[in-house]
Design a protein around this motif. Structure first.
Motif, PDB file in Angstrom:
ATOM      1  N   ARG A 110      50.219  10.088   1.332  1.00 50.12           N
ATOM      2  CA  ARG A 110      50.398   8.481   1.748  1.00 50.12           C
ATOM      3  C   ARG A 110      49.050   8.114   2.133  1.00 50.12           C
ATOM      4  NH1 ARG A 110      55.579   7.577   5.029  1.00 50.12           N
ATOM      5  NH2 ARG A 110      54.927   5.422   4.774  1.00 50.12           N
ATOM      6  N   TYR A 111      48.420   8.722   2.974  1.00 46.72           N
ATOM      7  CA  TYR A 111      46.935   8.323   3.598  1.00 46.72           C
ATOM      8  C   TYR A 111      46.056   7.989   2.245  1.00 46.72           C
ATOM      9  CZ  TYR A 111      42.642   8.032   6.155  1.00 46.72           C
ATOM     10  OH  TYR A 111      41.396   7.336   6.680  1.00 46.72           O
ATOM     11  N   ASP A 112      45.884   9.153   1.458  1.00 47.66           N
ATOM     12  CA  ASP A 112      45.069   8.896   0.202  1.00 47.66           C
ATOM     13  C   ASP A 112      45.437   7.689  -0.640  1.00 47.66           C
ATOM     14  OD1 ASP A 112      43.651  11.413   0.797  1.00 47.66           O
ATOM     15  OD2 ASP A 112      45.003  12.785  -0.093  1.00 47.66           O
ATOM     16  N   GLY A 113      46.788   7.600  -0.869  1.00 41.87           N
ATOM     17  CA  GLY A 113      47.145   6.353  -1.351  1.00 41.87           C
ATOM     18  C   GLY A 113      46.799   5.051  -0.758  1.00 41.87           C
ATOM     19  N   PHE A 114      46.741   5.048   0.674  1.00 40.15           N
ATOM     20  CA  PHE A 114      46.287   3.849   1.507  1.00 40.15           C
ATOM     21  C   PHE A 114      44.763   3.642   1.084  1.00 40.15           C
ATOM     22  CE2 PHE A 114      44.368   2.716   5.359  1.00 40.15           C
ATOM     23  CZ  PHE A 114      44.588   1.175   5.331  1.00 40.15           C
ATOM     24  N   ILE A 115      44.012   4.679   1.185  1.00 43.60           N
ATOM     25  CA  ILE A 115      42.399   4.528   1.170  1.00 43.60           C
ATOM     26  C   ILE A 115      42.150   4.052  -0.416  1.00 43.60           C
ATOM     27  CG2 ILE A 115      40.468   6.039   0.760  1.00 43.60           C
ATOM     28  CD1 ILE A 115      41.381   5.390   3.801  1.00 43.60           C
ATOM     29  N   GLU A 116      42.944   4.692  -1.203  1.00 44.09           N
ATOM     30  CA  GLU A 116      42.476   4.043  -2.580  1.00 44.09           C
ATOM     31  C   GLU A 116      42.897   2.593  -2.817  1.00 44.09           C
ATOM     32  OE1 GLU A 116      44.792   6.323  -5.583  1.00 44.09           O
ATOM     33  OE2 GLU A 116      43.477   8.282  -4.882  1.00 44.09           O
ATOM     34  N   ALA A 117      44.018   2.470  -1.978  1.00 41.76           N
ATOM     35  CA  ALA A 117      44.519   0.644  -2.082  1.00 41.76           C
ATOM     36  C   ALA A 117      43.564  -0.160  -1.286  1.00 41.76           C
ATOM     37  CB  ALA A 117      45.932   0.535  -1.679  1.00 41.76           C
ATOM     38  N   LEU A 118      43.135   0.428  -0.176  1.00 42.08           N
ATOM     39  CA  LEU A 118      41.997  -0.365   0.417  1.00 42.08           C
ATOM     40  C   LEU A 118      40.892  -0.532  -0.434  1.00 42.08           C
ATOM     41  CD1 LEU A 118      41.155  -1.595   3.179  1.00 42.08           C
ATOM     42  CD2 LEU A 118      40.315   0.547   3.902  1.00 42.08           C
ATOM     43  N   GLU A 119      40.392   0.563  -0.884  1.00 43.26           N
ATOM     44  CA  GLU A 119      39.079   0.330  -1.758  1.00 43.26           C
ATOM     45  C   GLU A 119      39.258  -0.688  -2.914  1.00 43.26           C
ATOM     46  OE1 GLU A 119      38.502   4.327  -3.285  1.00 43.26           O
ATOM     47  OE2 GLU A 119      37.547   5.215  -1.424  1.00 43.26           O
ATOM     48  N   ARG A 120      40.426  -0.532  -3.674  1.00 41.75           N
ATOM     49  CA  ARG A 120      40.585  -1.743  -4.381  1.00 41.75           C
ATOM     50  C   ARG A 120      40.641  -3.104  -3.961  1.00 41.75           C
ATOM     51  NH1 ARG A 120      44.654   1.855  -6.128  1.00 41.75           N
ATOM     52  NH2 ARG A 120      46.361   0.734  -5.255  1.00 41.75           N
ATOM     53  N   ARG A 121      41.260  -3.322  -2.747  1.00 38.91           N
ATOM     54  CA  ARG A 121      41.177  -4.707  -2.102  1.00 38.91           C
ATOM     55  C   ARG A 121      39.811  -5.060  -1.888  1.00 38.91           C
ATOM     56  NH1 ARG A 121      45.034  -8.684  -0.834  1.00 38.91           N
ATOM     57  NH2 ARG A 121      44.097  -9.743   0.655  1.00 38.91           N
ATOM     58  N   ALA A 123      37.187  -4.132  -3.083  1.00 38.98           N
ATOM     59  CA  ALA A 123      36.507  -4.527  -4.483  1.00 38.98           C
ATOM     60  C   ALA A 123      36.586  -5.906  -4.968  1.00 38.98           C
ATOM     61  CB  ALA A 123      36.776  -3.485  -5.259  1.00 38.98           C
ATOM     62  N   THR A 124      37.949  -6.381  -4.467  1.00 37.03           N
ATOM     63  CA  THR A 124      38.028  -7.641  -5.111  1.00 37.03           C
ATOM     64  C   THR A 124      37.396  -8.860  -4.269  1.00 37.03           C
ATOM     65  OG1 THR A 124      39.938  -8.109  -3.654  1.00 37.03           O
ATOM     66  CG2 THR A 124      40.227  -7.298  -5.709  1.00 37.03           C
ATOM     67  N   GLY A 125      37.171  -8.535  -3.001  1.00 36.17           N
ATOM     68  CA  GLY A 125      36.359  -9.518  -2.217  1.00 36.17           C
ATOM     69  C   GLY A 125      37.174 -10.315  -1.366  1.00 36.17           C
ATOM     70  N   ARG A 126      38.382 -10.295  -1.711  1.00 37.16           N
ATOM     71  CA  ARG A 126      39.538 -11.209  -1.014  1.00 37.16           C
ATOM     72  C   ARG A 126      39.848 -10.722   0.447  1.00 37.16           C
ATOM     73  NH1 ARG A 126      42.528 -15.433  -2.183  1.00 37.16           N
ATOM     74  NH2 ARG A 126      44.554 -15.457  -1.584  1.00 37.16           N
TER      75      ARG A 126
END
Length: 145
Positions: A110-121, A123-126
């Motif tokens: 789940r932590y790895d999934g969180f890190i991936e979601a954080l990277e995507r977020r 990257a959007t700059g939002r």
């Protein structure tokens, strides 16, 4: 032969409140009202990226606004994290010792999934506060660093 004066005279009409502000400033600084108005006009007409005290003051004002936004953003971040931790501690029951190993493995996934979601977020700059705060309290991208 007529000698020209260094300064030229101009008559202007001021709003009573503005006239009082000029008079009060002149009295406080023990200077003439003419000098106060001349200084204000020179600051008003000076180039944005010029040199001198007026330009330095404008730059410091911009830095102060940016620091205020940074302080606000940091406060939002800290409060968000504190609320999450508090909520998590209240709502998460203790695990029995027999399932602790499986829970650790699932937590790592789940932590790895969180890190991936954080990277995507990221990257959007939002920013998170753009989703949380009402539109009238938000800051545009040009107002941030």
């Amino acid at each position: 032969m007529k000698r020209s004066r260094k300064k030229q005279q101009m008559t202007v009409y001021l709003d009573p409140d503005l006239f009082k502000a000029v008079s009060d400033t002149a009295t406080r600084r023990r200077q003439s009202g003419s000098l106060v108005v001349e200084t204000a006009l020179s600051v008003f007409f000076s180039p944005e990226e010029g040199t001198g005290q007026a330009a330095l003051t404008r730059r410091l004002d911009r830095v102060d606004k940016r620091l205020s936004r940074l302080e606000r953003d940091t406060g939002i971040t800290v409060e968000t994290l504190a609320q999450f931790i508090r909520f998590w501690m209240i709502m998460t029951p203790a695990l029995p010792e027999t399932s602790a190993a499986a829970a650790r493995a699932q937590a790592a996934e789940r932590y790895d999934g969180f890190i991936e979601a954080l990277e995507r977020r990221l990257a959007t700059g939002r920013r998170l506060y753009e989703d949380v705060l009402p539109p009238d309290a938000q800051v545009s991208a040009k107002d941030t660093f």
